[in-house]
Design a protein around this motif. Structure first.
Motif, PDB file in Angstrom:
ATOM      1  N   GLY A  54     -22.808   0.200 -48.583  1.00  0.00           N
ATOM      2  CA  GLY A  54     -21.511  -0.005 -49.210  1.00  0.00           C
ATOM      3  C   GLY A  54     -20.343  -0.085 -48.251  1.00  0.00           C
ATOM      4  N   LYS A  55     -20.587   0.093 -46.975  1.00  0.00           N
ATOM      5  CA  LYS A  55     -19.526   0.035 -45.954  1.00  0.00           C
ATOM      6  C   LYS A  55     -19.627  -1.292 -45.200  1.00  0.00           C
ATOM      7  CE  LYS A  55     -18.157   4.218 -46.782  1.00  0.00           C
ATOM      8  NZ  LYS A  55     -16.989   4.427 -47.549  1.00  0.00           N
ATOM      9  N   PRO A  56     -18.598  -1.650 -44.416  1.00  0.00           N
ATOM     10  CA  PRO A  56     -18.641  -2.915 -43.678  1.00  0.00           C
ATOM     11  C   PRO A  56     -19.743  -2.962 -42.621  1.00  0.00           C
ATOM     12  CG  PRO A  56     -16.389  -2.124 -43.849  1.00  0.00           C
ATOM     13  CD  PRO A  56     -17.285  -1.002 -44.322  1.00  0.00           C
ATOM     14  N   LEU A  57     -20.260  -4.169 -42.401  1.00  0.00           N
ATOM     15  CA  LEU A  57     -21.212  -4.422 -41.333  1.00  0.00           C
ATOM     16  C   LEU A  57     -20.472  -4.293 -40.010  1.00  0.00           C
ATOM     17  CD1 LEU A  57     -24.145  -5.518 -40.641  1.00  0.00           C
ATOM     18  CD2 LEU A  57     -23.039  -7.759 -40.454  1.00  0.00           C
ATOM     19  N   PRO A  58     -20.922  -3.410 -39.112  1.00  0.00           N
ATOM     20  CA  PRO A  58     -20.244  -3.311 -37.821  1.00  0.00           C
ATOM     21  C   PRO A  58     -20.219  -4.666 -37.111  1.00  0.00           C
ATOM     22  CG  PRO A  58     -21.694  -1.435 -38.138  1.00  0.00           C
ATOM     23  CD  PRO A  58     -21.991  -2.422 -39.250  1.00  0.00           C
ATOM     24  N   ARG A  59     -19.081  -4.977 -36.540  1.00  0.00           N
ATOM     25  CA  ARG A  59     -18.835  -6.252 -35.877  1.00  0.00           C
ATOM     26  C   ARG A  59     -19.913  -6.598 -34.853  1.00  0.00           C
ATOM     27  NH1 ARG A  59     -14.814  -8.498 -36.821  1.00  0.00           N
ATOM     28  NH2 ARG A  59     -13.432  -9.935 -35.844  1.00  0.00           N
ATOM     29  N   GLU A  60     -20.450  -5.599 -34.170  1.00  0.00           N
ATOM     30  CA  GLU A  60     -21.434  -5.865 -33.120  1.00  0.00           C
ATOM     31  C   GLU A  60     -22.701  -6.537 -33.635  1.00  0.00           C
ATOM     32  OE1 GLU A  60     -23.447  -1.954 -31.770  1.00  0.00           O
ATOM     33  OE2 GLU A  60     -21.614  -1.388 -32.850  1.00  0.00           O
ATOM     34  N   PHE A  61     -22.985  -6.430 -34.938  1.00  0.00           N
ATOM     35  CA  PHE A  61     -24.179  -7.048 -35.516  1.00  0.00           C
ATOM     36  C   PHE A  61     -23.869  -8.405 -36.145  1.00  0.00           C
ATOM     37  CE2 PHE A  61     -24.762  -2.388 -35.879  1.00  0.00           C
ATOM     38  CZ  PHE A  61     -25.600  -2.269 -34.783  1.00  0.00           C
ATOM     39  N   SER A  62     -22.647  -8.901 -35.912  1.00  0.00           N
ATOM     40  CA  SER A  62     -22.225 -10.207 -36.414  1.00  0.00           C
ATOM     41  C   SER A  62     -22.055 -11.164 -35.231  1.00  0.00           C
ATOM     42  CB  SER A  62     -20.901 -10.077 -37.170  1.00  0.00           C
ATOM     43  OG  SER A  62     -19.823  -9.928 -36.269  1.00  0.00           O
ATOM     44  N   CYS A  63     -21.753 -12.415 -35.543  1.00  0.00           N
ATOM     45  CA  CYS A  63     -21.534 -13.387 -34.468  1.00  0.00           C
ATOM     46  C   CYS A  63     -20.205 -13.137 -33.770  1.00  0.00           C
ATOM     47  CB  CYS A  63     -21.606 -14.813 -35.005  1.00  0.00           C
ATOM     48  SG  CYS A  63     -20.239 -15.251 -36.080  1.00  0.00           S
ATOM     49  N   LYS A  64     -19.398 -12.229 -34.295  1.00  0.00           N
ATOM     50  CA  LYS A  64     -18.115 -11.896 -33.691  1.00  0.00           C
ATOM     51  C   LYS A  64     -18.245 -10.784 -32.646  1.00  0.00           C
ATOM     52  CE  LYS A  64     -16.317 -13.004 -38.195  1.00  0.00           C
ATOM     53  NZ  LYS A  64     -15.584 -14.191 -38.142  1.00  0.00           N
ATOM     54  N   GLY A  65     -19.458 -10.227 -32.536  1.00  0.00           N
ATOM     55  CA  GLY A  65     -19.732  -9.162 -31.570  1.00  0.00           C
ATOM     56  C   GLY A  65     -20.917  -9.544 -30.709  1.00  0.00           C
ATOM     57  N   LYS A  66     -21.778  -8.571 -30.418  1.00  0.00           N
ATOM     58  CA  LYS A  66     -22.963  -8.832 -29.591  1.00  0.00           C
ATOM     59  C   LYS A  66     -23.997  -9.685 -30.317  1.00  0.00           C
ATOM     60  CE  LYS A  66     -23.804  -4.452 -28.715  1.00  0.00           C
ATOM     61  NZ  LYS A  66     -24.443  -3.245 -28.209  1.00  0.00           N
ATOM     62  N   GLY A  67     -23.986  -9.649 -31.631  1.00  0.00           N
ATOM     63  CA  GLY A  67     -24.920 -10.457 -32.415  1.00  0.00           C
ATOM     64  C   GLY A  67     -26.351  -9.957 -32.367  1.00  0.00           C
ATOM     65  N   THR A  68     -26.514  -8.650 -32.151  1.00  0.00           N
ATOM     66  CA  THR A  68     -27.864  -8.073 -32.093  1.00  0.00           C
ATOM     67  C   THR A  68     -28.288  -7.552 -33.459  1.00  0.00           C
ATOM     68  OG1 THR A  68     -26.967  -5.918 -31.468  1.00  0.00           O
ATOM     69  CG2 THR A  68     -27.610  -7.392 -29.674  1.00  0.00           C
ATOM     70  N   SER A  69     -29.595  -7.460 -33.661  1.00  0.00           N
ATOM     71  CA  SER A  69     -30.095  -6.901 -34.912  1.00  0.00           C
ATOM     72  C   SER A  69     -29.797  -5.400 -34.938  1.00  0.00           C
ATOM     73  CB  SER A  69     -31.594  -7.162 -35.067  1.00  0.00           C
ATOM     74  OG  SER A  69     -32.325  -6.630 -33.986  1.00  0.00           O
ATOM     75  N   PRO A  70     -29.465  -4.860 -36.123  1.00  0.00           N
ATOM     76  CA  PRO A  70     -29.101  -3.446 -36.219  1.00  0.00           C
ATOM     77  C   PRO A  70     -30.317  -2.529 -36.116  1.00  0.00           C
ATOM     78  CG  PRO A  70     -29.093  -4.453 -38.388  1.00  0.00           C
ATOM     79  CD  PRO A  70     -29.359  -5.559 -37.403  1.00  0.00           C
ATOM     80  N   PRO A  71     -30.093  -1.288 -35.654  1.00  0.00           N
ATOM     81  CA  PRO A  71     -31.184  -0.311 -35.657  1.00  0.00           C
ATOM     82  C   PRO A  71     -31.459   0.139 -37.088  1.00  0.00           C
ATOM     83  CG  PRO A  71     -29.143   0.744 -34.985  1.00  0.00           C
ATOM     84  CD  PRO A  71     -28.844  -0.725 -35.150  1.00  0.00           C
ATOM     85  N   LEU A  72     -32.729   0.365 -37.405  1.00  0.00           N
ATOM     86  CA  LEU A  72     -33.118   0.752 -38.762  1.00  0.00           C
ATOM     87  C   LEU A  72     -34.149   1.859 -38.735  1.00  0.00           C
ATOM     88  CD1 LEU A  72     -33.694  -2.808 -40.236  1.00  0.00           C
ATOM     89  CD2 LEU A  72     -31.746  -1.307 -40.688  1.00  0.00           C
ATOM     90  N   ARG A  73     -34.108   2.699 -39.771  1.00  0.00           N
ATOM     91  CA  ARG A  73     -35.138   3.719 -40.013  1.00  0.00           C
ATOM     92  C   ARG A  73     -35.514   3.630 -41.477  1.00  0.00           C
ATOM     93  NH1 ARG A  73     -31.348   7.864 -37.145  1.00  0.00           N
ATOM     94  NH2 ARG A  73     -30.356   7.770 -39.167  1.00  0.00           N
ATOM     95  N   TRP A  74     -36.741   3.947 -41.775  1.00  0.00           N
ATOM     96  CA  TRP A  74     -37.169   3.983 -43.165  1.00  0.00           C
ATOM     97  C   TRP A  74     -38.250   5.020 -43.337  1.00  0.00           C
ATOM     98  CZ3 TRP A  74     -37.866  -0.084 -39.871  1.00  0.00           C
ATOM     99  CH2 TRP A  74     -39.169  -0.407 -39.509  1.00  0.00           C
ATOM    100  N   SER A  75     -38.366   5.504 -44.551  1.00  0.00           N
ATOM    101  CA  SER A  75     -39.413   6.469 -44.863  1.00  0.00           C
ATOM    102  C   SER A  75     -39.851   6.260 -46.300  1.00  0.00           C
ATOM    103  CB  SER A  75     -38.916   7.899 -44.668  1.00  0.00           C
ATOM    104  OG  SER A  75     -37.829   8.160 -45.528  1.00  0.00           O
ATOM    105  N   THR A  76     -41.083   6.567 -46.540  1.00  0.00           N
ATOM    106  CA  THR A  76     -41.660   6.460 -47.862  1.00  0.00           C
ATOM    107  C   THR A  76     -42.810   7.440 -47.912  1.00  0.00           C
ATOM    108  OG1 THR A  76     -42.626   4.961 -49.484  1.00  0.00           O
ATOM    109  CG2 THR A  76     -43.209   4.565 -47.206  1.00  0.00           C
ATOM    110  N   GLU A  77     -43.239   7.768 -49.104  1.00  0.00           N
ATOM    111  CA  GLU A  77     -44.422   8.611 -49.212  1.00  0.00           C
ATOM    112  C   GLU A  77     -45.582   7.854 -48.569  1.00  0.00           C
ATOM    113  OE1 GLU A  77     -46.309   7.780 -53.443  1.00  0.00           O
ATOM    114  OE2 GLU A  77     -44.187   8.304 -53.568  1.00  0.00           O
TER     115      GLU A  77
END
Length: 189
Positions: A54-77
């Motif tokens: 629900g918050k803005p995408l940090p600029r660094e993950f857009s073409c206006k910044g470094k354009g790198t893929s964001p770090p992610l974590r996930w968990s499930t049973e």
């Protein structure tokens, strides 16, 4: 010039159809590709040290910044039927829908990807050609939009062939999904 615009419209229509099919199938709203409408889909908790739902995408993950893929974590049973993980980054903005990243066949024991994982993907994984026609993470550029980062747990592996279309890959992800989770960034910082 007319051919270029026609190709662009056809590509956009294909992306919209693929994303729509993936959304309907994974939410259990449709019967496409053999998945029953009432299929049970487990929940995956998705978070990131740099993205907030629900918050803005940090600029660094857009073409206006470094354009790198964001770090992610996930968990499930623990899901004994899990055979692979797929991640899809897409958006809907005033200019239309686009898919920015599809990485699939990630080892099911994996629970995180570091920043810029598209440049150094996990062993055995593959990246699809996205809306831009390029493989790997293609950063979003529209200031206004809903940028969705979805993690799918699959009960199989997606076939890897060089001639597969984005639509075919997304269809395989949709029909094999047994768990899913999502973060949605709104607009770009």
């Amino acid at each position: 010039m007319g051919l270029r615009n026609t190709a662009k419209r056809v590509r956009l229509a294909t992306v919209v159809a693929a994303v729509s099919a993936l959304s309907f199938v994974v939410c259990g709203c449709s019967f496409i590709g053999g998945r029953p409408a009432a299929a049970e889909i487990a929940e995956v908790h998705v978070d990131s040290p740099q993205l907030r739902d629900g918050k803005p995408l940090p600029r660094e993950f857009s073409c206006k910044g470094k354009g790198t893929s964001p770090p992610l974590r996930w968990s499930t049973e623990p899901l004994s039927a899990a055979k692979s993980i797929a991640i899809v980054v897409d958006d809907s903005s005033a200019s239309g829908a686009a898919v920015h990243w599809v990485i699939y066949n990630i080892d099911p024991r994996t629970t995180l990807l570091g920043e810029d994982a598209s440049s150094d993907p996990p062993p055995g994984s593959s990246q699809a050609r996205v809306t831009s026609g390029k493989a790997g993470y293609q950063p979003p550029c529209q200031d206004k939009g809903n940028y969705r980062v979805s993690v799918y747990v699959l009960n199989g592996r997606v076939p890897v062939k060089s001639d597969r279309t984005l639509r075919e890959i997304l269809q395989d992800v949709a029909t094999q999904t047994i768990a899913r989770g999502r973060l949605t960034a709104v607009d770009i910082e």
